[in-house]
Every structure is written in structure tokens, then in C-alpha cells.
Design a protein around this motif. Structure first.
Motif, PDB file in Angstrom:
ATOM      1  N   ILE A  31      -1.264  -1.788   9.620  1.00 48.79           N
ATOM      2  CA  ILE A  31      -0.572  -2.741   8.805  1.00 48.79           C
ATOM      3  C   ILE A  31      -0.542  -3.681   7.846  1.00 48.79           C
ATOM      4  O   ILE A  31      -1.199  -4.780   7.201  1.00 48.79           O
ATOM      5  N   VAL A  32       0.222  -3.310   6.462  1.00 55.27           N
ATOM      6  CA  VAL A  32       0.108  -4.167   5.836  1.00 55.27           C
ATOM      7  C   VAL A  32       1.333  -4.620   5.525  1.00 55.27           C
ATOM      8  O   VAL A  32       2.475  -3.861   4.799  1.00 55.27           O
ATOM      9  N   TRP A  33       2.100  -5.696   5.436  1.00 56.45           N
ATOM     10  CA  TRP A  33       3.472  -6.102   5.232  1.00 56.45           C
ATOM     11  C   TRP A  33       4.144  -7.402   4.535  1.00 56.45           C
ATOM     12  O   TRP A  33       3.018  -8.639   4.338  1.00 56.45           O
ATOM     13  N   GLY A  45      -2.686  -6.552   9.540  1.00 60.27           N
ATOM     14  CA  GLY A  45      -2.853  -5.954  10.531  1.00 60.27           C
ATOM     15  C   GLY A  45      -1.911  -6.482  11.445  1.00 60.27           C
ATOM     16  O   GLY A  45      -1.212  -7.240  11.310  1.00 60.27           O
ATOM     17  N   LYS A  46      -1.927  -5.821  13.112  1.00 54.45           N
ATOM     18  CA  LYS A  46      -1.278  -6.152  14.110  1.00 54.45           C
ATOM     19  C   LYS A  46      -1.338  -7.493  14.010  1.00 54.45           C
ATOM     20  O   LYS A  46       0.131  -8.166  14.520  1.00 54.45           O
ATOM     21  N   ALA A  47      -2.776  -7.846  14.976  1.00 53.65           N
ATOM     22  CA  ALA A  47      -2.842  -9.761  14.593  1.00 53.65           C
ATOM     23  C   ALA A  47      -2.078 -10.287  14.123  1.00 53.65           C
ATOM     24  O   ALA A  47      -0.695 -11.184  14.099  1.00 53.65           O
ATOM     25  N   TYR A  97      18.451  -8.608   1.257  1.00 53.42           N
ATOM     26  CA  TYR A  97      17.263  -8.468   0.820  1.00 53.42           C
ATOM     27  C   TYR A  97      17.593  -6.607   0.647  1.00 53.42           C
ATOM     28  O   TYR A  97      18.344  -6.320   0.597  1.00 53.42           O
ATOM     29  N   ALA A  98      16.260  -6.363   0.407  1.00 51.71           N
ATOM     30  CA  ALA A  98      15.977  -5.070  -0.275  1.00 51.71           C
ATOM     31  C   ALA A  98      14.712  -4.632   0.649  1.00 51.71           C
ATOM     32  O   ALA A  98      13.275  -5.072   0.533  1.00 51.71           O
ATOM     33  N   GLY A  99      14.620  -3.066   0.840  1.00 51.04           N
ATOM     34  CA  GLY A  99      12.716  -2.974   1.677  1.00 51.04           C
ATOM     35  C   GLY A  99      12.285  -1.656   1.429  1.00 51.04           C
ATOM     36  O   GLY A  99      13.438  -0.661   1.465  1.00 51.04           O
ATOM     37  N   VAL A 100      11.241  -1.359   1.826  1.00 47.55           N
ATOM     38  CA  VAL A 100      11.377  -0.154   1.062  1.00 47.55           C
ATOM     39  C   VAL A 100       9.571  -0.292   3.321  1.00 47.55           C
ATOM     40  O   VAL A 100       8.883  -0.817   3.066  1.00 47.55           O
ATOM     41  N   LEU A 101       9.547   0.829   3.525  1.00 52.26           N
ATOM     42  CA  LEU A 101       8.590   1.153   4.858  1.00 52.26           C
ATOM     43  C   LEU A 101       8.379   2.177   4.663  1.00 52.26           C
ATOM     44  O   LEU A 101       8.605   2.817   4.406  1.00 52.26           O
ATOM     45  N   GLU A 102       6.945   2.251   4.800  1.00 48.89           N
ATOM     46  CA  GLU A 102       6.294   3.465   4.255  1.00 48.89           C
ATOM     47  C   GLU A 102       5.443   4.002   5.588  1.00 48.89           C
ATOM     48  O   GLU A 102       5.146   2.919   7.167  1.00 48.89           O
ATOM     49  N   ILE A 108       4.977   2.094  11.319  1.00 55.89           N
ATOM     50  CA  ILE A 108       5.225   2.066   9.730  1.00 55.89           C
ATOM     51  C   ILE A 108       3.317   1.029   9.499  1.00 55.89           C
ATOM     52  O   ILE A 108       2.907   0.308  10.541  1.00 55.89           O
ATOM     53  N   ILE A 109       3.256   1.987   8.255  1.00 57.67           N
ATOM     54  CA  ILE A 109       2.172   1.790   7.856  1.00 57.67           C
ATOM     55  C   ILE A 109       1.995  -0.093   7.434  1.00 57.67           C
ATOM     56  O   ILE A 109       1.415  -0.076   6.327  1.00 57.67           O
TER      57      ILE A 109
END
Length: 143
Positions: A31-33, A45-47, A97-102, A108-109
Motif C-alpha cells: 500500500i501507498v498511503w 507498505g503495511k509496516a 478532508y477529501a480522499g481517494v482510495l484505490e 486497498i493499494i
């Protein structure tokens, strides 16, 4: 309920239950957050996501994750909302906020939250909510 939003609803329920592992179960390993795009570098990443979630968890209490609107397009979920919570020292925070989840399948990536870091800093410094934040808080959540 739309498919991607139903997955996010599970994430919200897990977060409100302070179950970090259940939140992470909905994220891809790579994931890239972007917690505060473009103001801060992304967590990768998850970590890294777990480290960020645990930091949030330590100072976020009585969480009211309010979503006013959402829309799905392909593998993307678009959100508009306010994170409303209390800090450990009892300070109320309300972060629009506004957000976008892919998504890739059910995971969720990519997660991109667009927040105003100045609003967060002002609230942490003890300044009252601005009229704009108060107006957003007065809206009825759509979920």
C-alpha cells in the motif's frame, strides 16, 4: 451499498473498535498511503501503515469518522468527510478532508487523503474551530 464503500465501512468499524490488525487486513502489502497529500511524503507498505495507525491510535479517542458523500468509479472510491475525535489531553479535533482510495480486488493499494495541515496545527494549538469547520460539522453524514 456500493462494493468499495462497504469495504471501507468495515475499515471504519475496525478503526472505531481500535482493531489495527483488522484495518491492516484490508490493505495490500505494498500500500501507498498519502496521509496528507501533498503536504507529507507517503507511507509505503503495511509496516509503515501499521506504524502510522498505531501513532494515530495513541492520540485519537471517541472517533467519529463522518463521511458526507462518496462515489465509486472502477477501482476508485472518492470520499468527502470529517474526522472528528478527541486527543489524549481532551482536545476536540475536527479535520475536514477529501480522499481517494484505490483498490485491487478487495484490498486497498492506494490511499490519498487531502487535508489542510494548517487547520490541524491550529486546532492542536488550541484555536477554536473556524466558521468553515463548524459549517462542515453541522452537515448530516451520508453514511
Amino acid at each position: 451499498m456500493a462494493r468499495l464503500f462497504s469495504i471501507l465501512s468495515e475499515v471504519i468499524a475496525a478503526w472505531q473498535a481500535k482493531d489495527v490488525e483488522a484495518v491492516l487486513a484490508h490493505m495490500a502489502d505494498d500500500i501507498v498511503w498519502h496521509y496528507a497529500a501533498p503536504g507529507m511524503p507517503p507511507v509505503r507498505g503495511k509496516a509503515g501503515a501499521e506504524k502510522l495507525l498505531r501513532r494515530f491510535q495513541a492520540d485519537m479517542h471517541d472517533i467519529q469518522w463522518r463521511i458526507f458523500n462518496h462515489a465509486e468509479a472502477g477501482n476508485l472510491l472518492f470520499l468527502e468527510g470529517v474526522d472528528d475525535y478527541r486527543t489524549t489531553d481532551g482536545k476536540r479535533m475536527a479535520v475536514p478532508y477529501a480522499g481517494v482510495l484505490e483498490f485491487q480486488g478487495d484490498l486497498i493499494i492506494g490511499w490519498r487523503d487531502y487535508v489542510d495541515l494548517g487547520v490541524i496545527a491550529a486546532q492542536k494549538a488550541g484555536e477554536p474551530f473556524t466558521a468553515q469547520v463548524e459549517a462542515l460539522l453541522a452537515r448530516k453524514a451520508g453514511r
